[in-house]
Design a protein around this motif. Structure first.
Motif, PDB file in Angstrom:
ATOM      1  N   GLU A 242      -4.943  29.523   0.457  1.00 33.51           N
ATOM      2  CA  GLU A 242      -4.331  28.191   0.407  1.00 33.51           C
ATOM      3  C   GLU A 242      -5.349  27.147  -0.055  1.00 33.51           C
ATOM      4  O   GLU A 242      -5.021  26.244  -0.825  1.00 33.51           O
ATOM      5  CB  GLU A 242      -3.773  27.813   1.787  1.00 33.51           C
ATOM      6  CG  GLU A 242      -2.586  28.640   2.222  1.00 33.51           C
ATOM      7  CD  GLU A 242      -1.385  28.523   1.279  1.00 33.51           C
ATOM      8  OE1 GLU A 242      -1.053  27.414   0.844  1.00 33.51           O
ATOM      9  OE2 GLU A 242      -0.782  29.580   0.977  1.00 33.51           O
ATOM     10  N   LEU A 243      -6.580  27.308   0.415  1.00 25.81           N
ATOM     11  CA  LEU A 243      -7.646  26.385   0.036  1.00 25.81           C
ATOM     12  C   LEU A 243      -7.872  26.458  -1.469  1.00 25.81           C
ATOM     13  O   LEU A 243      -7.915  25.434  -2.169  1.00 25.81           O
ATOM     14  CB  LEU A 243      -8.913  26.797   0.796  1.00 25.81           C
ATOM     15  CG  LEU A 243     -10.011  25.796   1.031  1.00 25.81           C
ATOM     16  CD1 LEU A 243      -9.483  24.505   1.613  1.00 25.81           C
ATOM     17  CD2 LEU A 243     -11.050  26.396   1.989  1.00 25.81           C
ATOM     18  N   ALA A 244      -7.992  27.693  -1.981  1.00 32.05           N
ATOM     19  CA  ALA A 244      -8.227  27.886  -3.416  1.00 32.05           C
ATOM     20  C   ALA A 244      -7.086  27.268  -4.229  1.00 32.05           C
ATOM     21  O   ALA A 244      -7.324  26.519  -5.185  1.00 32.05           O
ATOM     22  CB  ALA A 244      -8.344  29.385  -3.719  1.00 32.05           C
ATOM     23  N   LEU A 266     -11.945  35.775  -0.882  1.00 33.01           N
ATOM     24  CA  LEU A 266     -11.480  34.910  -1.981  1.00 33.01           C
ATOM     25  C   LEU A 266     -10.377  35.604  -2.778  1.00 33.01           C
ATOM     26  O   LEU A 266     -10.484  36.784  -3.093  1.00 33.01           O
ATOM     27  CB  LEU A 266     -12.650  34.599  -2.926  1.00 33.01           C
ATOM     28  CG  LEU A 266     -13.663  33.563  -2.447  1.00 33.01           C
ATOM     29  CD1 LEU A 266     -14.874  33.546  -3.366  1.00 33.01           C
ATOM     30  CD2 LEU A 266     -13.031  32.178  -2.373  1.00 33.01           C
ATOM     31  N   PRO A 267      -9.324  34.895  -3.131  1.00 32.89           N
ATOM     32  CA  PRO A 267      -8.256  35.506  -3.926  1.00 32.89           C
ATOM     33  C   PRO A 267      -8.698  35.624  -5.392  1.00 32.89           C
ATOM     34  O   PRO A 267      -8.707  34.625  -6.127  1.00 32.89           O
ATOM     35  CB  PRO A 267      -7.108  34.511  -3.770  1.00 32.89           C
ATOM     36  CG  PRO A 267      -7.760  33.205  -3.448  1.00 32.89           C
ATOM     37  CD  PRO A 267      -9.056  33.493  -2.788  1.00 32.89           C
ATOM     38  N   GLU A 354      -0.413  22.489  -0.529  1.00 33.50           N
ATOM     39  CA  GLU A 354       0.111  21.155  -0.850  1.00 33.50           C
ATOM     40  C   GLU A 354      -0.636  20.092  -0.040  1.00 33.50           C
ATOM     41  O   GLU A 354      -0.930  19.005  -0.542  1.00 33.50           O
ATOM     42  CB  GLU A 354       1.611  21.041  -0.510  1.00 33.50           C
ATOM     43  CG  GLU A 354       2.520  22.027  -1.219  1.00 33.50           C
ATOM     44  CD  GLU A 354       2.537  23.413  -0.571  1.00 33.50           C
ATOM     45  OE1 GLU A 354       1.961  23.582   0.523  1.00 33.50           O
ATOM     46  OE2 GLU A 354       3.116  24.343  -1.179  1.00 33.50           O
ATOM     47  N   GLU A 355      -0.902  20.407   1.218  1.00 32.91           N
ATOM     48  CA  GLU A 355      -1.569  19.466   2.111  1.00 32.91           C
ATOM     49  C   GLU A 355      -3.023  19.247   1.657  1.00 32.91           C
ATOM     50  O   GLU A 355      -3.509  18.125   1.649  1.00 32.91           O
ATOM     51  CB  GLU A 355      -1.518  20.001   3.560  1.00 32.91           C
ATOM     52  CG  GLU A 355      -2.257  19.181   4.585  1.00 32.91           C
ATOM     53  CD  GLU A 355      -1.600  17.837   4.888  1.00 32.91           C
ATOM     54  OE1 GLU A 355      -0.522  17.541   4.339  1.00 32.91           O
ATOM     55  OE2 GLU A 355      -2.210  17.075   5.668  1.00 32.91           O
ATOM     56  N   ILE A 356      -3.687  20.340   1.273  1.00 30.85           N
ATOM     57  CA  ILE A 356      -5.072  20.212   0.787  1.00 30.85           C
ATOM     58  C   ILE A 356      -5.080  19.284  -0.432  1.00 30.85           C
ATOM     59  O   ILE A 356      -5.858  18.326  -0.510  1.00 30.85           O
ATOM     60  CB  ILE A 356      -5.646  21.600   0.367  1.00 30.85           C
ATOM     61  CG1 ILE A 356      -5.682  22.559   1.554  1.00 30.85           C
ATOM     62  CG2 ILE A 356      -6.999  21.464  -0.330  1.00 30.85           C
ATOM     63  CD1 ILE A 356      -6.887  22.451   2.445  1.00 30.85           C
TER      64      ILE A 356
END
Ligand code: UDX
Length: 407
Positions: A242-244, A266-267, A354-356
């Motif tokens: 999600e971060l990425a 990491l993705p 979305e929030e990040i």
């Protein structure tokens, strides 16, 4: 001391008639299965219910919290909110001192905790060693132990400065010889009064050799997002993804610290797609990064050091706190000092992409960004002032030095 129980559960029911008996029965059931249980009630309940001697026995006991009887229900509940968390903390401490540390807290349904000189804290703002003590009993003990002899210490220096936590400093000064001596950033980034400070840091990890500082030099002022979760936090794979995707989605330049041990999460595909916008390193010289004018936003886990560094170097923050003191630090960043925002988590405790993205834009160019940047500048100036000659921390350090008589 040899203990004949598996764990000690402290139960704090909502202190009205309807909640006392069900929780008492629950406590007894836990005891019958090998736990120790303490039921905490208010003085008012304790006195007016005249607890029968046989009603609470063996490993179950009742303990009272420091609430006086109050005239009306409103006054009673008001009092509960005002002193409840303090007296509950004291009770936990007392139980620990008596050799029966609490492993699990089953609390009443509080939504806001009010403590002296602190802003009102919602449950997610409370340090995890208090709100989730069952998960970290050793950590709670460690924290409590740190304050055991605080009143008898000659000095209690702490890493903050008077203006930053004015009321807290006063509150501590009344209880022990506390002195704010911070911010403890290397002098070369603040007042520049300490000589030979260039070789300033001792690092657990080696800074990555990738030329990220040179890369920052090529970027416009305030255009880069710096992301780091400190030396301990371990994110879930989902959170990492999600971060990425959040960073990728907001299409900004980024410098992201992912420790060697975290890299496997990491993705791969998403990272490949975003390589042109940024750099991932295993460790950075964080203070130098935050001091670089290209950095315009710090996505942080809100560890105290990272928070102080960003605050003193004027970098707005997006807080993604993980545990311990981090949620409370994030509360101060967003709602007290106004130098950032706190990202909201979903019902699984994950901050979604979305929030990040929203938070990064909010801090860099959104509605709140001008105010956040103004506050960031203000606190940067106050931090420097505290250590300059005659500043509050400088004076405190002088006081400390003067307490030693030359032989
Ligand atoms: C721990 C706890 O997790 C935190 O909640 C508490 O407030 C302090 O102790 P840590 O998680 O490591 O600390 O975070 P933090 O306090 O922010 O300290 C991290 C330090 O590592 C900072 O001084 C930062 O500058 C440094 N750092 C971090 C680097 O030098 N390079 C990096 O890449 C990342």
């Amino acid at each position: 001391m040899e203990r004949d129980y598996r764990a000690h559960v402290l139960i704090f029911p909502y202190p009205t008639q309807g909640h006392i008996n069900p929780t008492l029965q629950f406590a007894k059931r836990l005891v019958s299965k090998g736990l120790k249980a303490t039921l905490a009630t208010t003085i008012f309940i304790h006195k007016s219910t005249q607890i029968e001697p046989g009603c609470v026995n063996g490993r179950a006991r009742c303990d009272e919290l420091g609430f006086a009887e109050a005239g009306s229900t409103e006054a009673y509940l008001e009092r509960l909110e005002a002193v409840g968390s303090r007296t509950l903390a004291e009770l936990i401490d007392r139980l620990a001192q008596s050799g029966h540390p609490v492993n699990c807290l089953v609390p009443l349904d509080v939504t806001t905790v009010t403590l002296p000189v602190m802003p009102a804290l919602e449950i997610p703002d409370i340090p995890s060693f208090c709100s989730d003590i069952g998960s970290y009993p050793a950590y709670l003990q460690l924290v409590l132990d740190q304050f055991k002899n605080v009143e008898s210490a000659d000095w209690v220096p702490f890493n903050s400065f008077d203006k930053l936590e004015e009321q807290m400093v006063k509150w501590m000064e009344e209880r022990c010889k506390a002195i704010a001596i911070g911010p403890t950033l290397p002098s070369m980034f603040l007042d520049k009064r300490v000589e030979g400070d260039e070789n300033y840091s001792i690092n657990l990890y080696k800074p990555d050799k990738v030329g990220y500082m040179k890369w920052l030099d090529t970027k416009a002022v305030g255009s880069v997002v710096y992301i780091s979760f400190g030396s301990m936090a371990e994110l879930t794979e989902k959170q990492m993804e999600e971060l990425a995707l959040g960073i990728k989605g907001c299409n900004k330049y980024y410098l992201w610290v992912v420790r060697e041990t975290e890299k496997k999460k990491l993705p791969a595909k998403s990272i490949e797609d975003m390589e042109d916008k940024g750099i991932i390193v295993t460790w950075s010289k964080q203070i130098e990064v935050l001091a670089h004018e290209a950095v315009g936003c710090f996505v942080t886990h809100s560890g105290w050091n990272s928070t102080m560094e960003a605050l003193c170097l004027g970098v707005p923050m997006v807080c993604v706190p993980q545990w311990t003191d981090q949620p409370t630090n994030a509360k101060f960043v967003a709602d007290v000092w106004g130098v950032g925002v706190r990202a909201r988590v979903d019902d699984k405790g994950c901050v979604r992409r979305e929030e990040i993205g929203f938070c990064i834009r909010e801090v860099m160019e959104g509605e709140k960004s001008e105010e956040i940047k103004r506050n960031a500048k203000k606190w940067k100036a106050f931090a420097k002032e505290a250590l300059e000659e005659g500043g509050s921390s400088d004076k405190n350090i002088e006081k400390f030095v003067a307490s030693f008589v030359k032989p």
